[in-house]
Design a protein around this motif. Structure first.
Motif, PDB file in Angstrom:
ATOM      1  N   ILE A 177       4.921 -10.815  -7.864  1.00 41.18           N
ATOM      2  CA  ILE A 177       5.640 -10.311  -6.700  1.00 41.18           C
ATOM      3  C   ILE A 177       4.659  -9.938  -5.606  1.00 41.18           C
ATOM      4  N   ALA A 178       3.554  -9.306  -5.961  1.00 37.36           N
ATOM      5  CA  ALA A 178       2.562  -8.892  -4.981  1.00 37.36           C
ATOM      6  C   ALA A 178       1.184  -8.968  -5.625  1.00 37.36           C
ATOM      7  N   LYS A 179       0.191  -9.117  -4.800  1.00 38.30           N
ATOM      8  CA  LYS A 179      -1.177  -9.125  -5.312  1.00 38.30           C
ATOM      9  C   LYS A 179      -1.869  -7.859  -4.815  1.00 38.30           C
ATOM     10  N   THR A 180      -2.923  -7.492  -5.499  1.00 32.84           N
ATOM     11  CA  THR A 180      -3.644  -6.281  -5.108  1.00 32.84           C
ATOM     12  C   THR A 180      -4.941  -6.669  -4.422  1.00 32.84           C
ATOM     13  N   GLU A 181      -5.300  -5.876  -3.423  1.00 28.95           N
ATOM     14  CA  GLU A 181      -6.547  -6.082  -2.699  1.00 28.95           C
ATOM     15  C   GLU A 181      -7.287  -4.756  -2.648  1.00 28.95           C
ATOM     16  N   VAL A 182      -8.605  -4.843  -2.615  1.00 35.81           N
ATOM     17  CA  VAL A 182      -9.430  -3.650  -2.458  1.00 35.81           C
ATOM     18  C   VAL A 182      -9.868  -3.612  -1.007  1.00 35.81           C
ATOM     19  N   ARG A 183      -9.558  -2.502  -0.335  1.00 39.56           N
ATOM     20  CA  ARG A 183      -9.901  -2.354   1.078  1.00 39.56           C
ATOM     21  C   ARG A 183     -10.796  -1.144   1.263  1.00 39.56           C
ATOM     22  N   TYR A 224     -10.116   1.612  -1.509  1.00 43.46           N
ATOM     23  CA  TYR A 224      -8.833   1.892  -2.168  1.00 43.46           C
ATOM     24  C   TYR A 224      -8.146   0.566  -2.453  1.00 43.46           C
ATOM     25  N   GLU A 225      -7.216   0.598  -3.376  1.00 42.06           N
ATOM     26  CA  GLU A 225      -6.512  -0.601  -3.798  1.00 42.06           C
ATOM     27  C   GLU A 225      -5.099  -0.573  -3.225  1.00 42.06           C
ATOM     28  N   VAL A 226      -4.673  -1.683  -2.669  1.00 42.68           N
ATOM     29  CA  VAL A 226      -3.351  -1.769  -2.047  1.00 42.68           C
ATOM     30  C   VAL A 226      -2.674  -3.043  -2.529  1.00 42.68           C
ATOM     31  N   THR A 227      -1.359  -2.983  -2.716  1.00 40.22           N
ATOM     32  CA  THR A 227      -0.607  -4.179  -3.107  1.00 40.22           C
ATOM     33  C   THR A 227      -0.111  -4.865  -1.853  1.00 40.22           C
ATOM     34  N   VAL A 228      -0.305  -6.166  -1.779  1.00 35.15           N
ATOM     35  CA  VAL A 228       0.088  -6.961  -0.620  1.00 35.15           C
ATOM     36  C   VAL A 228       1.125  -7.970  -1.095  1.00 35.15           C
ATOM     37  N   PRO A 229       2.323  -7.956  -0.522  1.00 36.46           N
ATOM     38  CA  PRO A 229       3.336  -8.931  -0.953  1.00 36.46           C
ATOM     39  C   PRO A 229       2.949 -10.346  -0.539  1.00 36.46           C
ATOM     40  N   ASP A 230       3.442 -11.331  -1.303  1.00 39.87           N
ATOM     41  CA  ASP A 230       3.120 -12.725  -1.009  1.00 39.87           C
ATOM     42  C   ASP A 230       3.810 -13.210   0.255  1.00 39.87           C
TER      43      ASP A 230
END
Length: 165
Positions: A69-75, A82-88
């Motif tokens: 559903i979403a992927k996680t990115e480290v920003r 911090y880690e955030v989930t980004v929807p496709d």
């Protein structure tokens, strides 16, 4: 023979088949039968209990389908990463673009806005006043010079006889 046929199906298919058979029983009209002292279990109930007892839970049976559903990115932020989930896919309701007009566009169309404001002002104040005037203009005693009722002249005095003077 029926239970041997059930054993040939994989356990998830057995549960689905028995559940389907059990649901059909819910829509049957109850029949009037004589009462017996011993309650007998219904055939779908027995089949369901057999299927549940013989089914072996394995990791393949319990595996749930997973969809990304979403992927996680480290920003990087002010206080660290911090880690955030980004929807496709992008949600059309979550659009942060500005839809306001620029200052130049607003100044260019100012006369149009003043005209619209004037029309609305006239429409909300002047038109109801004119309508009120139209309704009460012919009423007697109106402030707007309606037709005034004129009182009839008094009757002439009655002639008196000579001796009544």
């Amino acid at each position: 023979s029926r239970s041997s046929r059930m054993m040939m199906l994989p356990p998830p298919a057995q549960v689905v088949l028995v559940a389907f058979l059990a649901c059909g029983r819910a829509f049957q009209v109850p029949q009037q039968t004589r009462r017996s002292s011993v309650a007998r279990p219904a055939l779908p109930d027995v089949a369901l209990s057999i299927a549940l007892r013989t089914a072996q839970p394995t990791p393949t049976n319990l595996a749930m389908p997973s969809h990304l559903i979403a992927k996680t990115e480290v920003r990087e932020g002010i206080y660290g990463s911090y880690e955030v989930t980004v929807p496709d896919r992008v949600d059309i309701r979550d659009d942060a673009r500005s839809t306001y007009k620029t200052r130049a566009e607003t100044k260019q169309n100012r006369n149009k806005y003043v005209g619209v404001f004037a029309v609305l002002l006239v429409g909300s104040f002047i038109i109801p006043m004119l309508q009120y005037f139209w309704y009460v203009r012919d009423e007697p005693g109106s402030l707007f010079g309606g037709k005034k009722e004129v009182a009839p002249p008094p009757p002439p005095p009655k002639k008196k006889n000579f001796w009544e003077r």
